[in-house]
Every structure is written in structure tokens, then in C-alpha cells.
Scaffold this motif. Structure first.
Motif, PDB file in Angstrom:
ATOM      1  N   PHE A  96       0.859  -1.175   0.000  1.00  0.00           N
ATOM      2  CA  PHE A  96       0.000   0.000   0.000  1.00  0.00           C
ATOM      3  C   PHE A  96       0.896   1.226   0.000  1.00  0.00           C
ATOM      4  O   PHE A  96       1.900   1.249   0.693  1.00  0.00           O
ATOM      5  CB  PHE A  96      -0.886   0.034   1.256  1.00  0.00           C
ATOM      6  CG  PHE A  96      -1.683  -1.217   1.438  1.00  0.00           C
ATOM      7  CD1 PHE A  96      -2.890  -1.386   0.799  1.00  0.00           C
ATOM      8  CD2 PHE A  96      -1.199  -2.244   2.237  1.00  0.00           C
ATOM      9  CE1 PHE A  96      -3.617  -2.554   0.958  1.00  0.00           C
ATOM     10  CE2 PHE A  96      -1.916  -3.411   2.397  1.00  0.00           C
ATOM     11  CZ  PHE A  96      -3.133  -3.563   1.755  1.00  0.00           C
ATOM     12  N   GLU A  97       0.525   2.236  -0.785  1.00  0.00           N
ATOM     13  CA  GLU A  97       1.241   3.507  -0.728  1.00  0.00           C
ATOM     14  C   GLU A  97       0.666   4.279   0.449  1.00  0.00           C
ATOM     15  O   GLU A  97      -0.555   4.373   0.609  1.00  0.00           O
ATOM     16  CB  GLU A  97       1.075   4.273  -2.033  1.00  0.00           C
ATOM     17  CG  GLU A  97       1.763   3.565  -3.189  1.00  0.00           C
ATOM     18  CD  GLU A  97       1.777   4.385  -4.457  1.00  0.00           C
ATOM     19  OE1 GLU A  97       1.787   5.636  -4.383  1.00  0.00           O
ATOM     20  OE2 GLU A  97       1.789   3.773  -5.528  1.00  0.00           O
ATOM     21  N   GLU A 147       1.556   1.656  16.302  1.00  0.00           N
ATOM     22  CA  GLU A 147       1.522   2.158  14.926  1.00  0.00           C
ATOM     23  C   GLU A 147       0.991   1.084  13.989  1.00  0.00           C
ATOM     24  O   GLU A 147       0.201   1.363  13.089  1.00  0.00           O
ATOM     25  CB  GLU A 147       2.919   2.603  14.489  1.00  0.00           C
ATOM     26  CG  GLU A 147       2.932   3.193  13.093  1.00  0.00           C
ATOM     27  CD  GLU A 147       4.320   3.570  12.621  1.00  0.00           C
ATOM     28  OE1 GLU A 147       4.402   4.388  11.688  1.00  0.00           O
ATOM     29  OE2 GLU A 147       5.328   3.054  13.162  1.00  0.00           O
ATOM     30  N   ARG A 148       1.417  -0.159  14.194  1.00  0.00           N
ATOM     31  CA  ARG A 148       0.947  -1.269  13.366  1.00  0.00           C
ATOM     32  C   ARG A 148      -0.571  -1.390  13.459  1.00  0.00           C
ATOM     33  O   ARG A 148      -1.252  -1.533  12.446  1.00  0.00           O
ATOM     34  CB  ARG A 148       1.593  -2.573  13.810  1.00  0.00           C
ATOM     35  CG  ARG A 148       1.174  -3.757  12.948  1.00  0.00           C
ATOM     36  CD  ARG A 148       1.466  -5.061  13.617  1.00  0.00           C
ATOM     37  NE  ARG A 148       0.475  -5.259  14.671  1.00  0.00           N
ATOM     38  CZ  ARG A 148       0.545  -6.209  15.565  1.00  0.00           C
ATOM     39  NH1 ARG A 148       1.563  -7.028  15.592  1.00  0.00           N
ATOM     40  NH2 ARG A 148      -0.391  -6.342  16.473  1.00  0.00           N
ATOM     41  N   ASP A 149      -1.119  -1.334  14.667  1.00  0.00           N
ATOM     42  CA  ASP A 149      -2.564  -1.446  14.841  1.00  0.00           C
ATOM     43  C   ASP A 149      -3.300  -0.309  14.136  1.00  0.00           C
ATOM     44  O   ASP A 149      -4.329  -0.517  13.493  1.00  0.00           O
ATOM     45  CB  ASP A 149      -2.930  -1.468  16.329  1.00  0.00           C
ATOM     46  CG  ASP A 149      -2.457  -2.736  17.032  1.00  0.00           C
ATOM     47  OD1 ASP A 149      -2.090  -3.724  16.336  1.00  0.00           O
ATOM     48  OD2 ASP A 149      -2.443  -2.747  18.270  1.00  0.00           O
ATOM     49  N   ARG A 150      -2.751   0.907  14.228  1.00  0.00           N
ATOM     50  CA  ARG A 150      -3.352   2.054  13.553  1.00  0.00           C
ATOM     51  C   ARG A 150      -3.290   1.904  12.033  1.00  0.00           C
ATOM     52  O   ARG A 150      -4.275   2.133  11.331  1.00  0.00           O
ATOM     53  CB  ARG A 150      -2.653   3.356  13.980  1.00  0.00           C
ATOM     54  CG  ARG A 150      -3.259   4.613  13.337  1.00  0.00           C
ATOM     55  CD  ARG A 150      -2.475   5.872  13.698  1.00  0.00           C
ATOM     56  NE  ARG A 150      -1.063   5.819  13.353  1.00  0.00           N
ATOM     57  CZ  ARG A 150      -0.572   5.964  12.117  1.00  0.00           C
ATOM     58  NH1 ARG A 150      -1.373   6.147  11.098  1.00  0.00           N
ATOM     59  NH2 ARG A 150       0.732   5.921  11.908  1.00  0.00           N
ATOM     60  N   ASP A 154      -6.402   1.832   9.608  1.00  0.00           N
ATOM     61  CA  ASP A 154      -6.588   2.980   8.726  1.00  0.00           C
ATOM     62  C   ASP A 154      -6.168   2.744   7.279  1.00  0.00           C
ATOM     63  O   ASP A 154      -6.649   3.440   6.389  1.00  0.00           O
ATOM     64  CB  ASP A 154      -5.817   4.200   9.262  1.00  0.00           C
ATOM     65  CG  ASP A 154      -6.339   4.671  10.611  1.00  0.00           C
ATOM     66  OD1 ASP A 154      -7.446   4.251  11.020  1.00  0.00           O
ATOM     67  OD2 ASP A 154      -5.626   5.451  11.280  1.00  0.00           O
ATOM     68  N   VAL A 155      -5.265   1.819   7.043  1.00  0.00           N
ATOM     69  CA  VAL A 155      -4.757   1.620   5.681  1.00  0.00           C
ATOM     70  C   VAL A 155      -5.132   0.242   5.136  1.00  0.00           C
ATOM     71  O   VAL A 155      -5.819   0.129   4.123  1.00  0.00           O
ATOM     72  CB  VAL A 155      -3.218   1.812   5.621  1.00  0.00           C
ATOM     73  CG1 VAL A 155      -2.707   1.593   4.206  1.00  0.00           C
ATOM     74  CG2 VAL A 155      -2.829   3.195   6.128  1.00  0.00           C
ATOM     75  N   VAL A 156      -4.690  -0.800   5.804  1.00  0.00           N
ATOM     76  CA  VAL A 156      -4.825  -2.160   5.255  1.00  0.00           C
ATOM     77  C   VAL A 156      -6.288  -2.564   5.091  1.00  0.00           C
ATOM     78  O   VAL A 156      -6.692  -3.002   4.014  1.00  0.00           O
ATOM     79  CB  VAL A 156      -4.064  -3.183   6.121  1.00  0.00           C
ATOM     80  CG1 VAL A 156      -4.262  -4.593   5.599  1.00  0.00           C
ATOM     81  CG2 VAL A 156      -2.577  -2.826   6.165  1.00  0.00           C
ATOM     82  N   THR A 157      -7.099  -2.422   6.140  1.00  0.00           N
ATOM     83  CA  THR A 157      -8.492  -2.873   6.029  1.00  0.00           C
ATOM     84  C   THR A 157      -9.326  -1.965   5.136  1.00  0.00           C
ATOM     85  O   THR A 157     -10.331  -2.408   4.591  1.00  0.00           O
ATOM     86  CB  THR A 157      -9.165  -2.996   7.413  1.00  0.00           C
ATOM     87  OG1 THR A 157      -9.110  -1.746   8.082  1.00  0.00           O
ATOM     88  CG2 THR A 157      -8.496  -4.073   8.242  1.00  0.00           C
ATOM     89  N   ARG A 158      -8.896  -0.724   4.941  1.00  0.00           N
ATOM     90  CA  ARG A 158      -9.644   0.181   4.061  1.00  0.00           C
ATOM     91  C   ARG A 158      -9.251   0.023   2.599  1.00  0.00           C
ATOM     92  O   ARG A 158     -10.086   0.141   1.710  1.00  0.00           O
ATOM     93  CB  ARG A 158      -9.443   1.628   4.488  1.00  0.00           C
ATOM     94  CG  ARG A 158     -10.166   1.917   5.784  1.00  0.00           C
ATOM     95  CD  ARG A 158     -10.154   3.369   6.124  1.00  0.00           C
ATOM     96  NE  ARG A 158     -10.863   3.566   7.384  1.00  0.00           N
ATOM     97  CZ  ARG A 158     -10.665   4.576   8.171  1.00  0.00           C
ATOM     98  NH1 ARG A 158      -9.815   5.523   7.845  1.00  0.00           N
ATOM     99  NH2 ARG A 158     -11.339   4.678   9.285  1.00  0.00           N
ATOM    100  N   GLY A 162      -9.197  -8.812   0.779  1.00  0.00           N
ATOM    101  CA  GLY A 162      -8.684 -10.121   1.173  1.00  0.00           C
ATOM    102  C   GLY A 162      -8.103 -10.149   2.584  1.00  0.00           C
ATOM    103  O   GLY A 162      -7.714 -11.184   3.070  1.00  0.00           O
ATOM    104  N   PHE A 163      -8.060  -8.995   3.254  1.00  0.00           N
ATOM    105  CA  PHE A 163      -7.533  -8.946   4.608  1.00  0.00           C
ATOM    106  C   PHE A 163      -8.662  -8.884   5.646  1.00  0.00           C
ATOM    107  O   PHE A 163      -8.396  -8.796   6.839  1.00  0.00           O
ATOM    108  CB  PHE A 163      -6.638  -7.707   4.806  1.00  0.00           C
ATOM    109  CG  PHE A 163      -5.330  -7.784   4.069  1.00  0.00           C
ATOM    110  CD1 PHE A 163      -4.243  -8.422   4.624  1.00  0.00           C
ATOM    111  CD2 PHE A 163      -5.200  -7.222   2.823  1.00  0.00           C
ATOM    112  CE1 PHE A 163      -3.031  -8.492   3.960  1.00  0.00           C
ATOM    113  CE2 PHE A 163      -3.996  -7.276   2.133  1.00  0.00           C
ATOM    114  CZ  PHE A 163      -2.912  -7.926   2.715  1.00  0.00           C
TER     115      PHE A 163
END
Length: 168
Positions: A96-97, A147-150, A154-158, A162-163
Motif C-alpha cells: 500500500f502507498e 503504529e501497526r494497529d493504527r 486505517d490503511v490495510v483494512t480500508r 482479502g484482509f
């Protein structure tokens, strides 16, 4: 720069007193589930040892036209030195960018185990990425837990498809 975070597939919640009484009954099935899970992950490792070099070669040869996205998530080739051998290893990884950098997730198909490439990345200061036909050297930074949880939320699930079934 490459910012990396390790995703986890399952989390154990606190058991209530009523559930705790039943746990000895469930324990054998959990052991069986774990044994089956470990067997499947071992089989997946063997498949990936063959599939990753093939996928990487197709990606390189096509400039990312083949293998450049999986379920809508863009893919890059990540090359990082082995943490013990120093030998460069290349794997296709979804990314992800984010904030002017690249975010990769060491989810290992939703497992709670870090993939080998992520362990190598964790030990590295730099890596090489290929996006399409563009190749660049990048610095590596592994996100801390908060930071990983954020970033997961905010990024990966949005942005990632597939996640959804994975937990941070």
C-alpha cells in the motif's frame, strides 16, 4: 522507505468462568486444529518455495503486468538479504502507498507466524523493490505495535481486499 507490519489471524479472548470449566473438553480439538493448521502451513511453505520464484520471474519479465495485483491489491517484488546467509531473496508482496512510502504486511495468509521474508526484512536496514518495471533501493522500518494497529485499521483494512478476516 518500506514500512512493515506483521498481521495476526486470530486472537484469544479472556474466557469467562463458565467457559473455563469447559476448556479441558475443548483442549483435544484445539490440539488437533493446531496440528492440522501446522500441517497446512508446512504444505503452503513447500508450494511457496516453488511458486514465488515462478511468480517473480513472470513479474520481472512482464514488468509487473503479470502478477502486479492480487484481488485488487498491488504487488511489488521485495528483495532482501537473508538475515543469516546474507543471500538476497525475492518474494512478491502486496503493498500500500502511504505517507510517501510503501507499506507491506507480513500476514503469511492470516497466520500468527511471521513469514521468513518478514523476519529477513526485520533484520535489514535496506531492501530493493520492483514496482512494475521500476526498481529502487529503499530503507526499512518496522512499525511498533501501536503504529501497526493504527496502520492496519486505517490503511490495510480500508485499501486491501482479502484482509477482512485477519486481525491486527
Amino acid at each position: 522507505s518500506v514500512l512493515a507490519g506483521h498481521g495476526r489471524h486470530s486472537q484469544v479472548s479472556d474466557a469467562s468462568p463458565a467457559t473455563q470449566k469447559m476448556q479441558p473438553i475443548r483442549a483435544p480439538s484445539r490440539r488437533l486444529e493446531y496440528a492440522v493448521y501446522r500441517h497446512l502451513m508446512s504444505a503452503l511453505d513447500k508450494v511457496m518455495k516453488v511458486a514465488n520464484p515462478v511468480a517473480s520471474a513472470l513479474y520481472r519479465a512482464s514488468g509487473g503486468r503479470i502478477g502486479g495485483a492480487v484481488r485488487g491489491t498491488p504487488v511489488l517484488l521485495l528483495t532482501v538479504a537473508g538475515r543469516r546467509s546474507g543471500t538476497p531473496h525475492t518474494v512478491p508482496v502486496g503493498f500500500f502507498e502511504h505517507d510517501g512510502g510503501l507499506l507491506v504486511v507480513g500476514s503469511y495468509n492470516g497466520s500468527d507466524v511471521e513469514p521468513q521474508w518478514f523476519k529477513n526484512l526485520r533484520a535489514a536496514k535496506s531492501a530493493t523493490v520492483q514496482r512494475g518495471s521500476s526498481i529502487e533501493k529503499v530503507t526499512v522500518r518496522v512499525a511498533g505495535r501501536a503504529e501497526r494497529d493504527r496502520l492496519w485499521r486505517d490503511v490495510v483494512t480500508r485499501q486491501g481486499k482479502g484482509f477482512e478476516g485477519y486481525a491486527a
